[in-house]
Scaffold this motif. Structure first.
Motif: not given
Length: 906
Positions: A152-158
């Protein structure tokens, strides 16, 4: 040191990779250390790559790690990889964000494994249920099944690097020709790559970041590049931290992801994050506390994964750490939720460049490419561990299901949970369908039955924990999940020595408590006819006497009635609401009950009522007389007209984005009613007379509103407005500078002991006899109470105030932070809801004794009349993470019933 080997490639691009190793004879090889996908040294120095697989430079025009890849470019590259190697990678669209961006995942494996993808899903679900699949059948499945890893990648957009790492991982798996680990992974594992969990947040970050870049990228942490404007890119469109949404499953991105994970049940799940740029890299094992319902085999597998990661990090010269900060206690993270279907799951965190360059405090330079490489290496090491331990991981997965079922059967107290479905139909239905969405088996009884001596009516929901998801039920339905005693003891020791505690997130999350739903338990299996429900099972409406001559009444007290109200208001139906309970020949009705009079509404009101009842699941009773036997009549002054209020909400700085987002989401997507977002600074001077309700989410409004803003709001309230303040906004409203609410925050309770006294530069002399005296002497004279990470508390509700019509006598609220307020005096207003006494205030979680003592009988909800309007203050968040469904009726009352009780100037 990374080697410096020249990369070559053939202009003629032919041949596809078979198992990531075999190439056509006409394909030449790209070698090592300045590889096709990176600027500078190679991300995997010894790798040689097939020319038949396109590089990012060839598809996107730049190397991975050179710039931050957009959502569109990410999709473009994955589809290019699929076109080049269709037998080894499959890209699947599985949902869309609020803003309409596609969600995709890619599956990579050998041609044979990938061709059996649907069969793999079916086999994993067989392996996930020992009630249907015997041990011998499981052994046969394990012999042929690949293991699987979901990245899983980039659940937090920053947190930007993991998405680019996902592309490098995919490229390496498809194109590397001299890597035995790649061959092993492809042969024994299916690698699922979810490249971007939060496209909306990522694109917000990218657009803001590149808009600040000048002649060259700045590495200065003070630069605009490294200081995002509100609301930052971390959250999604509705400003949710989606890593906390796995319990309530409110956002479309989470809903789609849960469906896919339930389909394939990947055996290893890794959630790749970023942390502060001055750190290094974190991977498993996790820190304490560990959720007690996780199994030893899962934790052992995480240790094996961590050891292999460490091996490669040592080879590459990367620093890392484990067992600190990031725990595995809360079940609603992207790395903890999969453990409750049997996966071994973990969080990885890399020091973030938050842009293309970042200067660390030690003077070293952190480049974006560095962060991409570390995530890529960790991903490959994890996939290798999953492949090498294929049989053990699959065996452990099957064993988990067996243990879950056995734990349910062995529980003599809480084997079965029963939701009677009588007091709050909507919340009970929502909780039951939510559990089904999680993958839990939930049965709705089609007949009355007895369980452990108690009789239940048809329609009750039954959850037997002797099922594969039984441990998930236990960790989400039991009122208290305890942290490890040694960990708790250590936290108390730290507090005693004036050190911060190490609790990372909330410690209480019981879903029945948060939904305010009655739940019984029984230590025996329940035999009753019924049907298994799904996430999509609708709430059935109840409409009696649909052709009423006089009126329709809708009993108040659940969200089906709440959504009926908002739909009726938007359809132009005139609605009244009773402040007090009343009784008619047709039944007894609680305070807040809606009244739709036929004579005062359009001729087609019967059709409108029937349609709205069907869509909302509301209970509606038509009456042919207005005669009331007890309580207020329809024309009484104790009934109020509910008009459709225009709602404004403070937005942008200084609101806390999570508070603003969750509150707006609950109103718009759970109440189904529109909200106008207005920048907070605008409220300082704007004519607000068009709005009947203004909501200030949590935030420090002192600078943005100031004295002029407070006066503007006070004038608006006096003229009939309803001002709702939440958490820190209540703190501002109660300040002397704002003067909007007559309550005050409290300092921490004073403690006995020696303290310095006196004024000016000289203080009275003191005598300190022991260490306890020393610790008391260094305390501040006026400290705030110790911070609370997140607990569930019991709140008592005034049953004789119109603001709490239809609200249960006791509800559960979440407490975070350290705000405790003195009660409002009767001359100014009313404490409408307050925390229960010291011995009863705790509902779930862990909290300091001092908090229990000081919070007891302090206000949660405050009502203060001001002129023709009012100020309503919540001392904590009523919409936190949108999972406090049990507070929704209270929140609706503060908007719609409060507007009905205000008297704005016409």
């Amino acid at each position: 040191m990374e080697s410096k080997v020249t990369t070559t490639k053939n202009k003629k691009r032919t041949g596809l990779v078979a198992l990531g190793l075999l190439l056509s004879l006409t394909t030449t090889v790209a070698t090592a250390a300045t590889d096709e996908n990176t600027s500078g040294p190679a991300m995997w120095p010894t790798a040689e790559y097939a020319a038949g697989i396109p590089t990012a430079k060839e598809v996107l025009g730049y190397d991975l790690g050179e710039r931050i890849t957009s959502h569109g470019d990410t999709l473009k590259y994955f589809y290019a990889l699929q076109q080049a190697a269709p037998k080894n990678i499959k890209v699947i669209e599985f949902g869309k964000t609020w803003e309409g961006r596609k969600l995709i995942y890619a599956v990579i494996g050998s041609a044979e494994n990938l061709s059996r993808l649907e069969a793999f899903a079916a086999d994993m679900n067989k392996l996930a249920d020992p009630r249907k699949t015997s041990a011998s059948e499981a052994k046969q499945l394990i012999a042929k099944l690949p293991s699987s890893v979901w990245l899983e990648h980039g659940v937090h957009g920053n947190e930007i690097s993991s998405t680019d790492a996902s592309m490098m991982t995919a490229y390496h798996l498809l194109a590397a020709t001299n890597q035995p680990m790649v061959s092993n992974i492809l042969q024994n594992t299916l690698v699922f790559i979810d490249p971007m969990q939060n496209p909306d947040g990522r694109m917000r970050f990218i657009n803001q970041y590149y808009a600040t870049v000048g002649m060259e990228h700045s590495a200065d942490r003070l630069s605009a590049e490294h200081n995002e404007p509100w609301p930052r890119g971390r959250s999604n469109h509705y400003l949710f931290d989606m890593n906390r949404d796995w319990l309530a499953i409110t956002q479309p991105e989470t809903k789609a992801r849960v469906r896919v994970l339930n389909k394939y049940k990947p055996t290893v799940v890794i959630d790749l994050h970023e942390m502060g740029g001055d750190s290094t890299y974190f991977f498993v094992p996790a820190a304490q506390p560990i959720n007690p319902h996780m199994q030893k085999e899962q934790l052992d597998n995480n240790v094996a994964i961590g050891r292999n990661n460490a091996k490669y990090f040592d080879e590459f010269g990367f620093s890392y750490y484990t067992r600190e900060v990031f725990d595995a206690f809360y079940p609603g993270y992207g790395d903890s939720w999969p453990t409750f279907y049997g996966a071994s799951a973990a969080t990885y965190e890399v020091a973030s460049s938050r842009g293309e360059r970042f200067e660390k405090l030690d003077g070293s330079m952190l480049n974006y490419r560095d962060t991409v490489q570390r995530h890529f290496v960790a991903s490959m090491a994890t996939a290798e561990t999953t492949a090498v331990n294929r049989e053990k991981i699959l065996n452990d997965f099957y064993l988990y299901q067996q243990k879950a079922i056995a734990a349910g059967k062995d529980d003599d107290d809480e084997r079965v949970f029963i939701l009677p479905n009588e007091l709050d139909r909507a919340a009970t239905h929502r909780l039951a369908t939510l559990m089904a969405e999680h993958g839990v088996e939930v049965k709705r009884a089609s007949e009355s039955f007895k369980a452990c001596g108690t009789k239940y009516n048809e329609g009750a929901y039954i959850i037997d924990t002797a099922q594969p998801r039984g441990l998930f039920v236990k960790t989400t339905f039991t009122e208290q999940v305890d942290m490890d005693k040694a960990f708790v003891t250590e936290q108390e020791r730290r507090r005693a020595n004036k050190l911060n505690d190490q609790i990372y997130d909330v410690t209480g999350w019981s879903l029945p408590l948060m939904f305010n739903v009655d739940t019984d338990s029984c230590g025996r299996a329940v035999s009753v006819n019924g049907e298994m429900i799904s996430a999509d099972t609708p709430l059935q409406s109840e409409l009696a006497n649909g052709d009423a001559k006089v009126a329709y009444v809708v009993p108040w007290g659940d969200m089906s009635a709440g959504r009926f109200l908002t739909a009726a208001l938007q359809a132009g139906i005139k609605v009244k609401s009773a402040d007090l309970p009343f009784k008619m020949a047709s039944g007894s009705y609680p305070a807040g009950t809606l009244i739709i009079e036929v004579a005062n509404n359009p001729k087609d009101v019967a059709d409108l009522v029937a349609s709205i009842a069907t869509t909302t699941g509301a209970k509606v009773v038509g009456v042919d007389t207005s005669w009331v036997e007890e309580g207020p009549s329809f024309g009484s002054e104790n009934t109020v007209t509910i008009s459709a209020p225009k709602i404004a909400m403070a937005w942008d700085e200084p609101t806390r984005s999570l508070s603003a987002g969750a509150t707006r989401f609950v109103i718009e997507r759970q109440f189904n009613y529109p909200v106008t977002a207005i920048r907070a600074g605008t409220m300082a001077w704007a004519n607000l007379s068009d709005y009947q309700v203004i909501i200030l989410p949590s935030g420090n409004y002192a600078r943005h509103l100031g004295k002029g803003g407070a006066e503007n709001l006070q004038d608006w309230v006096k003229k009939g407005g309803v001002l709702i303040t939440i958490a820190d906004a209540t703190q501002w409203a109660a300040s002397e500078a704002a003067g909007l609410l007559d309550v005050k925050r409290e300092y921490a309770l004073s403690k006995d002991g020696v303290k310095a006294a006196g004024d000016g530069d000289v203080v009275d002399g003191t005598s300190i006899k022991d260490k306890a005296g020393f610790l008391n002497a260094i305390e501040n004279e006026q400290d705030m109470p110790d911070y609370v990470a997140g607990i569930l508390t019991r709140v008592e509700v005034d049953q004789e105030h119109w603001l709490t019509a239809g609200v249960n006598p006791e509800v559960v609220a979440m407490v975070t932070g350290n705000d405790i307020y003195s009660p409002i005096k009767l001359a100014s207003g009313k404490n409408v809801a307050w925390f229960k006494g010291k011995d009863d205030v705790m509902a779930s979680g862990y909290i300091w004794d001092e908090f229990k003592t000081q919070a007891a009988y302090k206000p949660f909800l405050i009502h203060q009349p001001v002129g023709r309007g009012m100020v309503i203050g919540f001392t904590q968040e009523p919409a936190a993470r949108a999972y406090l469904d049990g507070l929704n009726v209270m929140l609706m009352n503060t908007i719609f019933r409060a507007a009905g009780h205000a008297y704005p100037l016409r």
